[in-house]
Design a protein around this motif. Structure first.
Motif, PDB file in Angstrom:
ATOM      1  N   PHE A 171       0.848  -1.189   0.000  1.00 53.89           N
ATOM      2  CA  PHE A 171       0.000   0.000   0.000  1.00 53.89           C
ATOM      3  C   PHE A 171       0.881   1.235   0.000  1.00 53.89           C
ATOM      4  N   ARG A 172       0.282   2.369  -0.247  1.00 54.95           N
ATOM      5  CA  ARG A 172       1.033   3.619  -0.319  1.00 54.95           C
ATOM      6  C   ARG A 172       0.375   4.679   0.544  1.00 54.95           C
ATOM      7  N   TRP A 173       1.218   5.462   1.156  1.00 55.72           N
ATOM      8  CA  TRP A 173       0.746   6.652   1.866  1.00 55.72           C
ATOM      9  C   TRP A 173       0.675   7.767   0.839  1.00 55.72           C
ATOM     10  N   ILE A 174      -0.404   8.475   0.794  1.00 52.62           N
ATOM     11  CA  ILE A 174      -0.497   9.608  -0.127  1.00 52.62           C
ATOM     12  C   ILE A 174      -0.654  10.857   0.727  1.00 52.62           C
ATOM     13  N   CYS A 175       0.344  11.702   0.673  1.00 56.96           N
ATOM     14  CA  CYS A 175       0.291  12.929   1.470  1.00 56.96           C
ATOM     15  C   CYS A 175      -0.670  13.916   0.810  1.00 56.96           C
ATOM     16  N   ALA A 176      -0.952  14.987   1.520  1.00 59.05           N
ATOM     17  CA  ALA A 176      -1.868  16.010   1.000  1.00 59.05           C
ATOM     18  C   ALA A 176      -1.373  16.500  -0.358  1.00 59.05           C
ATOM     19  N   GLN A 177      -2.270  16.548  -1.308  1.00 57.31           N
ATOM     20  CA  GLN A 177      -1.937  16.978  -2.655  1.00 57.31           C
ATOM     21  C   GLN A 177      -2.645  18.294  -2.953  1.00 57.31           C
ATOM     22  N   LYS A 178      -1.933  19.201  -3.550  1.00 58.92           N
ATOM     23  CA  LYS A 178      -2.545  20.478  -3.918  1.00 58.92           C
ATOM     24  C   LYS A 178      -2.851  20.544  -5.408  1.00 58.92           C
ATOM     25  N   ASN A 179      -2.312  19.602  -6.158  1.00 56.59           N
ATOM     26  CA  ASN A 179      -2.512  19.581  -7.595  1.00 56.59           C
ATOM     27  C   ASN A 179      -3.688  18.654  -7.907  1.00 56.59           C
TER      28      ASN A 179
ATOM     29  N   ALA B 119      -7.893   0.256  -2.971  1.00 59.13           N
ATOM     30  CA  ALA B 119      -9.018   0.861  -2.266  1.00 59.13           C
ATOM     31  C   ALA B 119      -8.554   2.178  -1.662  1.00 59.13           C
ATOM     32  N   PHE B 120      -9.503   3.003  -1.319  1.00 61.32           N
ATOM     33  CA  PHE B 120      -9.220   4.288  -0.673  1.00 61.32           C
ATOM     34  C   PHE B 120      -9.688   4.187   0.775  1.00 61.32           C
ATOM     35  N   VAL B 121      -8.828   4.581   1.703  1.00 54.50           N
ATOM     36  CA  VAL B 121      -9.172   4.540   3.121  1.00 54.50           C
ATOM     37  C   VAL B 121      -9.019   5.939   3.691  1.00 54.50           C
ATOM     38  N   GLN B 122     -10.089   6.446   4.277  1.00 54.48           N
ATOM     39  CA  GLN B 122     -10.086   7.769   4.896  1.00 54.48           C
ATOM     40  C   GLN B 122     -10.500   7.577   6.352  1.00 54.48           C
ATOM     41  N   PRO B 123      -9.518   7.437   7.264  1.00 50.82           N
ATOM     42  CA  PRO B 123      -9.825   7.089   8.648  1.00 50.82           C
ATOM     43  C   PRO B 123      -9.958   8.288   9.587  1.00 50.82           C
ATOM     44  N   ALA B 124     -10.386   9.421   9.089  1.00 51.41           N
ATOM     45  CA  ALA B 124     -10.499  10.613   9.937  1.00 51.41           C
ATOM     46  C   ALA B 124     -11.448  10.350  11.103  1.00 51.41           C
TER      47      ALA B 124
ATOM     48  N   PRO C 102     -13.214   1.430  -4.465  1.00 49.84           N
ATOM     49  CA  PRO C 102     -13.909   1.007  -3.249  1.00 49.84           C
ATOM     50  C   PRO C 102     -13.361   1.845  -2.093  1.00 49.84           C
ATOM     51  N   THR C 103     -14.251   2.384  -1.303  1.00 43.35           N
ATOM     52  CA  THR C 103     -13.860   3.379  -0.306  1.00 43.35           C
ATOM     53  C   THR C 103     -14.271   2.965   1.099  1.00 43.35           C
ATOM     54  N   PHE C 104     -13.323   3.118   2.007  1.00 47.81           N
ATOM     55  CA  PHE C 104     -13.540   2.912   3.435  1.00 47.81           C
ATOM     56  C   PHE C 104     -13.385   4.277   4.080  1.00 47.81           C
ATOM     57  N   ALA C 105     -14.405   4.738   4.792  1.00 51.62           N
ATOM     58  CA  ALA C 105     -14.317   6.071   5.384  1.00 51.62           C
ATOM     59  C   ALA C 105     -15.014   6.106   6.737  1.00 51.62           C
ATOM     60  N   THR C 106     -14.655   7.111   7.486  1.00 54.64           N
ATOM     61  CA  THR C 106     -15.180   7.278   8.828  1.00 54.64           C
ATOM     62  C   THR C 106     -16.705   7.237   8.858  1.00 54.64           C
ATOM     63  N   CYS C 107     -17.206   6.677   9.921  1.00 50.97           N
ATOM     64  CA  CYS C 107     -18.661   6.621  10.100  1.00 50.97           C
ATOM     65  C   CYS C 107     -19.159   7.890  10.783  1.00 50.97           C
ATOM     66  N   ASN C 108     -18.285   8.866  10.952  1.00 48.28           N
ATOM     67  CA  ASN C 108     -18.631  10.117  11.630  1.00 48.28           C
ATOM     68  C   ASN C 108     -18.632  11.284  10.655  1.00 48.28           C
ATOM     69  N   GLY C 109     -19.777  11.882  10.445  1.00 48.45           N
ATOM     70  CA  GLY C 109     -19.877  13.041   9.570  1.00 48.45           C
ATOM     71  C   GLY C 109     -20.372  12.693   8.181  1.00 48.45           C
TER      72      GLY C 109
ATOM     73  N   PRO D  78     -13.041   5.048  13.347  1.00 51.68           N
ATOM     74  CA  PRO D  78     -11.638   5.328  13.644  1.00 51.68           C
ATOM     75  C   PRO D  78     -11.282   5.103  15.116  1.00 51.68           C
ATOM     76  N   TYR D  79     -12.278   5.000  15.969  1.00 50.80           N
ATOM     77  CA  TYR D  79     -12.022   4.734  17.381  1.00 50.80           C
ATOM     78  C   TYR D  79     -11.822   3.244  17.650  1.00 50.80           C
ATOM     79  N   HIS D  80     -12.086   2.406  16.654  1.00 50.60           N
ATOM     80  CA  HIS D  80     -11.935   0.960  16.795  1.00 50.60           C
ATOM     81  C   HIS D  80     -11.066   0.438  15.646  1.00 50.60           C
ATOM     82  N   GLY D  81      -9.772   0.665  15.781  1.00 51.84           N
ATOM     83  CA  GLY D  81      -8.823   0.325  14.724  1.00 51.84           C
ATOM     84  C   GLY D  81      -8.806  -1.144  14.353  1.00 51.84           C
TER      85      GLY D  81
END
Length: 158
Positions: free
Chosen positions: A14-22, A39-44, A62-69, A86-89
């Motif tokens: 897998f790869r870490w993708i830092c904040a992108q401005k482009n 897949a895309f994981v957004q664990p905010a 396929p996207t995994f994202a926080t259940c909050n918000g 994100p509270y239950h890793g």
């Protein structure tokens, strides 16, 4: 995370993708990950709307994202992506691992979740839908302003 990568021999998986401005580069990254059946994981902990979630789903990821918000509304869990807490890793990582295990035995599963995400975006988050909602809101505001004499009331208070 780096210790876990070493412990489970996950280098290159897998790869870490830092904040992108482009923005063009963002689209290319999402597309590349999608083309390689990732897949895309957004664990905010909390995400107000979830633009990155919409962008990833728009590319078919396929996207995994926080259940909050916002992501909790954007994603239909198990159909167009997955909610993770994100509270239950441990349960979040199990969910992601289970997804890839299932994709290994049934490659159509990845395609089904990808298509479910695309369908959700086309149903709820296109520019056309946004423009129609904005026009409706502006019409409601214009009507309310007219019937309540809003402009006159504001001047009277000044």
């Amino acid at each position: 995370m780096h210790e876990l990568i070493k412990k489970y021999n996950l280098n290159g998986q897998f790869r870490w993708i830092c904040a992108q401005k482009n923005r063009v580069r963002n689209g290319e990254l999402y597309r590349y990950i999608c083309d390689t059946k990732g897949a895309f994981v957004q664990p905010a902990i909390y995400e107000a709307f979830g633009l990155t979630v919409v962008e990833a789903m728009t590319c078919g990821l396929p996207t995994f994202a926080t259940c909050n918000g916002g992501p909790a509304e954007i994603i239909v869990d198990g159909v167009s992506g997955f909610h993770i807490d994100p509270y239950h890793g441990d349960s979040a990582s199990d969910r992601i691992a289970d997804f890839f295990e299932r994709c290994k035995t049934d490659p159509s599963y990845w395609v089904n979740i990808s298509n479910g995400g695309l369908q959700r975006i086309y149903e709820r988050y296109t520019w056309k839908i946004y423009a129609e909602r904005l026009m409706t809101l502006s019409g409601v505001y214009g009507f309310w302003k007219y019937v309540s004499n809003l402009k006159g009331a504001r001047h009277a208070a000044i």
